[in-house]
Design a protein around this motif. Structure first.
Motif, mmCIF file in Angstrom:
data_model
loop_
_atom_site.group_PDB
_atom_site.id
_atom_site.type_symbol
_atom_site.label_atom_id
_atom_site.label_comp_id
_atom_site.label_asym_id
_atom_site.label_seq_id
_atom_site.Cartn_x
_atom_site.Cartn_y
_atom_site.Cartn_z
ATOM 1 N N ARG A 109 -10.070 -48.913 5.636
ATOM 2 C CA ARG A 109 -10.280 -50.036 4.722
ATOM 3 C C ARG A 109 -10.264 -51.342 5.514
ATOM 4 N N ASP A 139 -3.452 -50.415 -4.501
ATOM 5 C CA ASP A 139 -4.305 -51.484 -3.979
ATOM 6 C C ASP A 139 -4.089 -52.691 -4.877
ATOM 7 N N TYR A 202 -1.952 -54.211 0.104
ATOM 8 C CA TYR A 202 -1.943 -52.785 -0.206
ATOM 9 C C TYR A 202 -0.524 -52.271 -0.015
#
Length: 305
Positions: A109, A139, A202
């Protein structure tokens, strides 16, 4: 592949610091840098560190006068060259899989800028510290507007936070005078600063961060003291306003709350409540604001009002 710099900050923790350093060196995914910042210790720490790691190419030792945790963070990040900076207090430790677990997310990511983990305490207390008591990854998307108005804690204590290096450099670019105000609990600067400046966050429960409780911990030792809570809340509010001034946020940013909310793929119940309260702010007609808030509470992330 993402590379890691581990910044270990030490002040008079001679009896603990080796355990922290060794836990960083024992990672199944090795760090590119292990930077030990000694903040002017007056115990045996400096000589012990020199004797054990002075000739170890895996470890960089940085010594300076005592100015507190924020100064130590700044020195460590200034010496970092890896992609991501991870912080570790000298009295804490990691299990070997920590960097491997957070590295998998950073690799996959590229939009994620900041990862924080759960912790397990040991020593005086034994308990789990989880974000919103969740054992699942979350997230959080972007958190600037929520942090500006409500100052929630989108993070964890020092040893469970990491962020991409350019974010660490930007967040810690604070006036020298701030060092005297943040000798302790400077993780608040990193956590709140990253939110306000626009990092995507996150939460990743790893089960790998062990937080030692021994009676002298800055936050843990005062977490139930009303006076300490009040002072810490004031400092948190102040540092949020400092970062908001830097990026030009003011009360008008409430109109962006609905867009910020849409960056969260699966918001928790508590997060929905936060953004419902934010939806009630602003200059739109009262019925429109209540419609937006109700849409959020009911879980309609795509609500267009």
């Amino acid at each position: 592949m993402t590379t890691f710099a581990v910044v270990i900050t030490n002040y008079n923790y001679a009896k603990f610091v080796f355990e922290a350093v060794e836990s960083a060196l024992a990672q199944t995914r090795p760090a590119a840098q292990v930077l030990v910042v000694d903040d002017g210790s007056t115990d045996a720490s400096p000589q012990m560190l020199r004797d054990r790691y002075g000739n170890d190419p895996r470890v960089t030792l940085l010594f300076d006068k005592n100015e507190g945790q924020l100064a130590a963070f700044q020195r460590g990040v200034a010496a970092a060259t890896a992609d991501v900076v991870c912080f570790l207090d000298a009295d804490d430790r990691w299990k070997p899989g920590y960097l491997e677990k957070i590295g998998a997310v950073y690799d996959a990511r590229r939009d994620v800028d900041f990862i924080f983990s759960d912790l397990q305490t040991f020593g005086i207390d034994q308990m789990d510290i989880r974000y919103e008591n969740s054992g699942q990854p979350i997230d959080l998307g972007y958190t600037a507007v929520s942090t500006y108005f409500l100052v929630p804690w989108y993070g964890a204590p020092t040893s469970a936070i990491s962020l991409r290096r350019h974010w660490a450099e930007n967040v810690l670019d604070l006036p020298h005078s701030f060092r005297r105000h943040w000798k302790l609990c400077a993780d608040a600067c990193v956590v709140h600063g990253a939110s306000i400046m626009g990092a995507r966050k996150y939460y990743l429960p790893t089960g790998c961060v062990e937080y030692r409780t021994h009676g002298s911990n800055g936050w843990w030792a005062t977490r139930q003291d009303p006076s300490a809570i009040y002072r810490n809340n004031l400092r948190n509010y102040g540092i949020v306003r400092q970062y908001a001034w830097r990026v030009g946020l003011d009360d008008g940013c409430s109109v962006q709350s609905k867009y910020e909310y849409r960056t969260k793929p699966n918001p928790t119940r508590k997060e929905r409540k936060r953004y419902a309260s934010l939806a009630l702010r602003g200059n739109a007609p009262w019925w429109k604001r209540y419609e937006r808030a109700l849409g959020i509470i009911m879980g309609h992330r795509g609500h267009k009002g």
